[in-house]
Design a protein around this motif. Structure first.
Motif, PDB file in Angstrom:
ATOM      1  N   THR A 231      21.413  -2.945  34.097  1.00  0.00           N
ATOM      2  CA  THR A 231      21.490  -1.809  33.162  1.00  0.00           C
ATOM      3  C   THR A 231      21.249  -2.282  31.732  1.00  0.00           C
TER       4      THR A 231
ATOM      5  N   ARG B 111      30.759   9.371  32.988  1.00  0.00           N
ATOM      6  CA  ARG B 111      29.582   9.037  32.185  1.00  0.00           C
ATOM      7  C   ARG B 111      28.355   9.129  33.080  1.00  0.00           C
TER       8      ARG B 111
ATOM      9  N   SER C  81      25.636   2.069  33.335  1.00  0.00           N
ATOM     10  CA  SER C  81      25.932   2.600  34.669  1.00  0.00           C
ATOM     11  C   SER C  81      26.590   3.988  34.622  1.00  0.00           C
TER      12      SER C  81
ATOM     13  N   ARG D  86      36.144  -3.423  19.176  1.00  0.00           N
ATOM     14  CA  ARG D  86      36.370  -2.293  20.078  1.00  0.00           C
ATOM     15  C   ARG D  86      37.806  -1.810  19.968  1.00  0.00           C
TER      16      ARG D  86
ATOM     17  N   ASN E 222      40.162   1.521  24.606  1.00  0.00           N
ATOM     18  CA  ASN E 222      38.946   1.774  25.391  1.00  0.00           C
ATOM     19  C   ASN E 222      38.788   0.699  26.467  1.00  0.00           C
TER      20      ASN E 222
ATOM     21  N   HIS F 260      33.405  -6.465  36.661  1.00  0.00           N
ATOM     22  CA  HIS F 260      32.270  -6.742  37.546  1.00  0.00           C
ATOM     23  C   HIS F 260      32.730  -7.694  38.644  1.00  0.00           C
TER      24      HIS F 260
ATOM     25  N   GLY G 221      36.345   5.895  26.452  1.00  0.00           N
ATOM     26  CA  GLY G 221      35.144   5.371  25.818  1.00  0.00           C
ATOM     27  C   GLY G 221      34.136   6.440  25.476  1.00  0.00           C
TER      28      GLY G 221
END
Ligand code: TXA
Ligand code: MG
Length: 347
Positions: free
Chosen positions: A43, A203, A189, A66, A70, A75, A243
């Motif tokens: 991505t 999202r 993603s 950040r 959030n 992974h 987010g």
């Protein structure tokens, strides 16, 4: 003897289809030592740290600027490694992972205690995906720990689709950047919450709601759903993904999307002395001032997605002040692209 000069970030070129195992091992060692490694996924580039190490995860937040509320995507190397991060592995997760992993679909599930609160911003849920990029897969296997990795950019700005974007955005806040060339997908993603009934799209991304529904039945499409008659259906309740801040994925230049009259808008702004960038589907038929930066965009959504961020980064680098975008079609293949354009256009 003086210390050797350490140049940060260390940038190593690596073949995206046959990654050099000694480079992968070096990156994996850094991850295991609590350091930050940026790496390509299918991505965008991710900024990775050992997801089981709270101090390493805090470094991600510091590097990106950040907000701590959030949460990050974790992974995993494969489905088995992913299931170790969750309390329950519902049938819907099994069906979706079986079809879309490795790939650009992130599933939100109930976390186990091994995933620190730093990763999930105190939430009992964790967002998980198995990336399809060979470099990411090899790194995860070599590190043998799940890797927390948001997009490798300063918070709220454009995600990186090339190693140069990571260098420009994060610079020496990263220990190592694996430069595997441009990322193929180009957009982040799809994030789907499986802890609610019906499952909820948090999202839109490269996997479409239709593809998800064909496997697990109807999902809640949140405020992103294009309604049957072309107008947006807006749900009053806020999205549960912290987010999804309104302005996000944004270039430095002010961005406007127009469904008609973009050529006239570009001409008017240029007459006012504004440095303009223009994303259009067709080569202009009228003469356009030479100062305008034009990107002729593909009519195919997949090809458009893979180029979009690189085009916006290039316009920022060229010092463009305004970016005018011809609005893409209102159908599902373009959902994620329209979502990112809408967020980039918020002031
Ligand atoms: O394609 C991608 O997803 C890239 C690559 C690097 O994998 N990553 C990425 O991460 O885009 P990031 O951090 O930029 O976006 C993660 C999104 C955010 O909107 C975040 O709020 C949401 O996932 N998220 C993470 N954990 C969550 C959770 N437990 N519940 C709800 N939303 C979550
Ligand atoms: Mg991001």
């Amino acid at each position: 003897m003086p210390d050797p000069v350490v140049v940060r970030p260390e940038l190593i070129a690596i073949d995206p289809t046959h990654p050099d195992s000694s480079v992968i091992q070096r990156a994996a060692d850094l991850i295991r030592a609590g350091r930050l490694v940026a790496f390509p996924t299918e991505t965008v580039y991710g900024l990775g740290a050992n997801a089981l190490d709270p101090a390493a995860v805090r470094r991600i937040f510091a590097a990106k600027g950040r907000p701590p509320n959030n949460p990050l995507i974790v992974h995993a190397a494969d489905i088995d490694a992913a299931t170790e991060c969750v309390q329950r592995w519902p049938d819907a997760a099994a069906a979706l992972a079986g079809r879309f992993w490795p790939g650009p679909l992130t599933l939100v599930l109930l976390k186990t205690h091994t995933i620190p609160d730093e990763v999930t911003a105190g939430s009992p849920t964790v967002a998980l995906r198995v990336p399809a990029h060979r470099i990411a897969g090899c790194l995860l296997a070599a590190a043998n720990v799940p890797i927390a990795a948001p997009s490798a950019n300063r918070s709220a700005l454009l995600s990186p689709t090339r190693a140069e974007h990571v260098v420009a955005s994060l610079g020496d806040a990263v220990d190592l950047i694996l430069d595997g060339g441009p990322t193929p997908g180009g957009l982040e993603s799809t994030v789907l919450d499986l802890t609610v009934t019906p499952p909820r799209l948090l999202r839109p991304g490269l996997v479409t709601p239709g593809e998800i529904e064909s496997l697990i039945g109807p999902i809640e499409r949140g405020s992103h759903a294009p309604a049957a008659h072309g107008t947006s259906r807006v749900i009053a309740e806020p999205l549960r993904s912290p987010g999804m801040l309104e302005r996000h994925y944004a270039p430095r230049a002010v961005l406007e999307t127009l469904s008609a009259g973009s050529a006239e808008r570009v001409a008017a702004l240029t007459r006012q002395g504004c440095r303009v960038g223009w994303l259009t589907f067709d080569a202009p038929t009228e003469e356009i001032a030479s100062s305008v930066r034009i990107a002729i965009m593909p009519r195919d959504a997949t090809a458009y997605a893979s180029q979009l961020y690189a085009v916006l980064h290039a316009m920022d680098d060229a010092g463009v002040e305004r970016i005018i975008v011809e609005q893409p079609p209102d159908d599902e293949a373009w959902l994620a692209i329209r979502d990112r354009l809408k967020r980039a256009a918020k002031n």
